[in-house]
Motif scaffolding. Sequence first.
Motif, mmCIF file in Angstrom:
data_model
loop_
_atom_site.group_PDB
_atom_site.id
_atom_site.type_symbol
_atom_site.label_atom_id
_atom_site.label_comp_id
_atom_site.label_asym_id
_atom_site.label_seq_id
_atom_site.Cartn_x
_atom_site.Cartn_y
_atom_site.Cartn_z
ATOM 1 N N PRO A 54 0.785 -1.247 0.079
ATOM 2 C CA PRO A 54 -0.056 -0.043 -0.246
ATOM 3 C C PRO A 54 0.874 1.135 0.152
ATOM 4 O O PRO A 54 1.833 1.540 0.813
ATOM 5 C CB PRO A 54 -0.724 -0.010 1.370
ATOM 6 N N VAL A 55 0.777 2.213 -0.844
ATOM 7 C CA VAL A 55 1.083 3.471 -0.820
ATOM 8 C C VAL A 55 0.120 4.483 -0.908
ATOM 9 O O VAL A 55 -0.699 4.618 -1.726
ATOM 10 C CB VAL A 55 1.972 3.438 -2.394
ATOM 11 N N LEU A 56 0.125 5.336 0.188
ATOM 12 C CA LEU A 56 -1.052 6.172 0.741
ATOM 13 C C LEU A 56 -0.905 7.536 -0.041
ATOM 14 O O LEU A 56 0.142 8.188 -0.012
ATOM 15 C CB LEU A 56 -0.939 6.165 2.092
ATOM 16 N N LEU A 57 -1.725 7.815 -0.719
ATOM 17 C CA LEU A 57 -1.861 9.115 -1.439
ATOM 18 C C LEU A 57 -2.874 9.855 -0.374
ATOM 19 O O LEU A 57 -4.070 9.495 -0.377
ATOM 20 C CB LEU A 57 -2.572 9.359 -2.975
ATOM 21 N N ALA A 58 -2.639 11.261 -0.055
ATOM 22 C CA ALA A 58 -3.630 12.040 0.762
ATOM 23 C C ALA A 58 -3.187 13.732 0.676
ATOM 24 O O ALA A 58 -2.103 13.904 0.138
ATOM 25 C CB ALA A 58 -3.482 11.695 1.912
#
Length: 396
Positions: A54-58
Amino acid sequence: MAWKTLDDMDLDGMVVLTRVDINVPVENGQVTDDTRIQRILPTIRDILDAGGKPVLLAHFGRPKGQRVPDMSLSVVRPALEAALGCPVKFAEDCIGGPAKKAVAGLEKGDVLLLENTRFHEGETKNDGGFAASLAALGNVYCNDAFSAAHRAHASTAGLAHLLPACAGRLMQAELSALEAALGDPERPVVAVVGGAKVSTKLDLLGNLVKRVDHLVIGGGMANTFLAARGIEIGTSLAEHDMADTAREILEKADAAGCEIILPSDVVVAREFAAGAAHETVAVDACPADAMILDAGPETVARITAVFETARTLIWNGPLGAFEIEPFDAATNAAAKAAAELSAAGRLTSVAGGGDTVAALNKADAAKDFTYISTAGGAFLEWMEGKELPGVAALGD
């Protein structure tokens, strides 16, 4: 609408670009409420369990395309690590060299948080080049940020057209709950809409009168409708210039077979203060020098009787000035009745909106509602019948 979930994707060994909402309140460098972090944990854990990375974008705040140190997502990282119970890697940009290097170094079991997407103006402009730079980092796109789905941004809509796309667990839960409430609900359906102003909820009211069987109107909004019916409301908060609009909504409801429920008795006071002297009077007996601050017990009995016959409830906004006792009584009583019916399996109850969540928590009722949305604007726009770009993109 048909949209895929994590269960439909082969995630083993895949870099999963996961759009989340961790735009949490921070004071003195510390996260003060991690509710939004807690709600994305099932998605992150399911990706990890499936062998994905998981690579979190926010986003965080409104930096307007500039790199603003105070709006760096690095401040959220310790709270995210504490919630997950494992280290979270961090890249100082969401595209380019730092992001590519961090992604290339990922192993199974790793979680990576990329820097604030809104540090690039291409994010809010849904720029194709920026979306392509994001897409180049991963194999699969997962949107778990329903609360940002009403924004046509690169990380909420653009990416879904460039990679195999699916909904995360929180997005899946939101969409399923809202579909149950408004898409194909069990009838009868009752909606509670409260708040200060009719003018801010015109689209919402216009959509609901065509789709629900009973519409309860509370708060300052109810005063506007009462005044539009020629009832004297003293010094109460109301939008008198919205009288014609209120009458139009009443006519539309009548034509659609939707029963509008307004207060039949009200709690009035001469001042808006905790513990202020107050009295309950019939709705047409408000003293000229008093203001309506809550619905009365007769009104609450009518509302709860409707709840008893309903199968689906949608709730947005309080029935009175719930922030101050004793003007929280109607909201508390109605909320508890809805919660009891929900806990007994007799009512599907979906609620959302900032004041709504606060009011239901204050009434100690939120825990028994079927679903509580923290999405705010996206929840309201869905209730208004509007297409949400982030959701529509998943179905394309």
